[in-house]
Write an enzyme that holds these catalytic residues in place. Sequence first.
Site, PDB file in Angstrom:
ATOM      1  N   LYS A  14     153.318 -32.051 -16.576  1.00  0.00           N
ATOM      2  CA  LYS A  14     154.254 -31.863 -17.688  1.00  0.00           C
ATOM      3  C   LYS A  14     154.776 -30.422 -17.701  1.00  0.00           C
ATOM      4  CE  LYS A  14     152.363 -35.891 -18.662  1.00  0.00           C
ATOM      5  NZ  LYS A  14     152.885 -37.190 -18.259  1.00  0.00           N
TER       6      LYS A  14
HETATM    7  C1  LIG Z   1     151.661 -38.299 -18.779  1.00  0.00           C
HETATM    8  C2  LIG Z   1     151.913 -39.463 -19.642  1.00  0.00           C
HETATM    9  C3  LIG Z   1     150.874 -40.087 -20.350  1.00  0.00           C
HETATM   10  C4  LIG Z   1     149.430 -39.704 -20.175  1.00  0.00           C
HETATM   11  O1  LIG Z   1     149.172 -38.376 -20.529  1.00  0.00           O
HETATM   12  P1  LIG Z   1     147.677 -37.807 -20.350  1.00  0.00           P
HETATM   13  O2  LIG Z   1     147.701 -36.488 -21.064  1.00  0.00           O
HETATM   14  O3  LIG Z   1     147.483 -37.648 -18.872  1.00  0.00           O
HETATM   15  O4  LIG Z   1     146.744 -38.776 -20.939  1.00  0.00           O
HETATM   16  C5  LIG Z   1     151.200 -41.115 -21.208  1.00  0.00           C
HETATM   17  N1  LIG Z   1     152.463 -41.535 -21.374  1.00  0.00           N
HETATM   18  C6  LIG Z   1     153.485 -40.980 -20.690  1.00  0.00           C
HETATM   19  C7  LIG Z   1     154.880 -41.470 -20.904  1.00  0.00           C
HETATM   20  C8  LIG Z   1     153.243 -39.935 -19.788  1.00  0.00           C
HETATM   21  O5  LIG Z   1     154.264 -39.402 -19.109  1.00  0.00           O
END
Ligand SMILES: *Cc1c(COP(=O)(O)O)cnc(C)c1O
Length: 377
Positions: free
Chosen positions: A185
Amino acid sequence: MSEPRPIRLALPLIDDEELREVEGVLKSGYLTQGPKVAEFEELIAGLVGTRHAFAMTSATTALHLSLVALGIGPGDEVIVPDFTFPATANVVIQQGARPVMTDVDLATFTMDPSDLARRITPRTRAIMPVHAFGLAADMQPIMAVADEHGIPVVEDAACAIGASYRGRQVGGFGALGCFSFHPRKAITTGEGGMVTTDDAVLADRIKLLRSHGATRKDGRFTFEAAGFNYRLSDILAAVGVAQFRKLERIIQTKRELADQYRDLLSGIEGVAAPVEPSWGGHVYQSFVTMLDDRIERDGVIDRMRADGIETTLGTYALHAQPHFQRAFDMRPGERPNSYRAFRQSLTLPLYPGLSEDDLVRITDVLRTAVARPIPAA
Ligand SMILES: *Cc1c(COP(=O)(O)O)cnc(C)c1O
């Protein structure tokens, strides 16, 4: 001739600022949820514009706790877009409820609001739009459907910190918003997440359930609910505080690189760059292109890897994954746009360290890779 430098898909921007912040926490001796978590929460609440923000161990635990706080359980339906990282729907299943998948709009990869309206039933207890790859879902019609039926919205903003919809930050439209700080992210804490809300009752529940369902009075704990331990450590929150200072710069740089990509891709037949819809605010967590059906996407990924460039698919069509097929009796193709995006989307490298020369090299390799015909079956 020397091998060209390999280009990774994504690379977090970490330097001495994060090290200094972490050092401060380690030396303080306060390592669990403490003052750095509170500081990080305040920064996120300030950005999103909500009264409350609660740090979590991940977006997945943030989404899970949101559903628990809303009282979602067996017999309930929760509507999710079909084209998403499976965590969005897994948390629904973990609550004993049923995820109901909508198809997505192919131009934006987000929940199709008219398909959402068709899938509302008397059992619908929550709607979870996903702000896909850093672009907000079309929140105006989605909130209209939700309000008409009195159904709470949980925004999966996991990959969309800093994204906005018609000038307003995501994460503050629904009853609850959930963010991720996974290294893929815009900013990261290694693992980490956040729940945002304006609702005082939900805020109290989240706070209670995040930490064993315990309340503390005069130094004594009382246990009010069967809670979880979804707390973020101050060590990780320290990384988040340092990362947060870079967020605006990271988003700005990525938006500029995305514009350069669009120019370079306009000359490549069969490759469509992501569009910015009327509501704007795309932060390009991922730069996801669509390839024409005649192009075999996985072959393109392999050829680009051979040339030192890491790419990947966009994300997954839930209904085409084995678990969802078995549990909900679904067949690949039942959500046609999602299925097409699952097979034909291609994510290109995008992070602040890339130069214009890198983008030229990436798009040159892509041009060659997509020009090859599909091998005979
Ligand atoms: C990255 C992501 C997740 C999961 O995030 P984590 O912090 O790894 O649990 C869930 N939904 C979406 C749309 C994502 O891009």
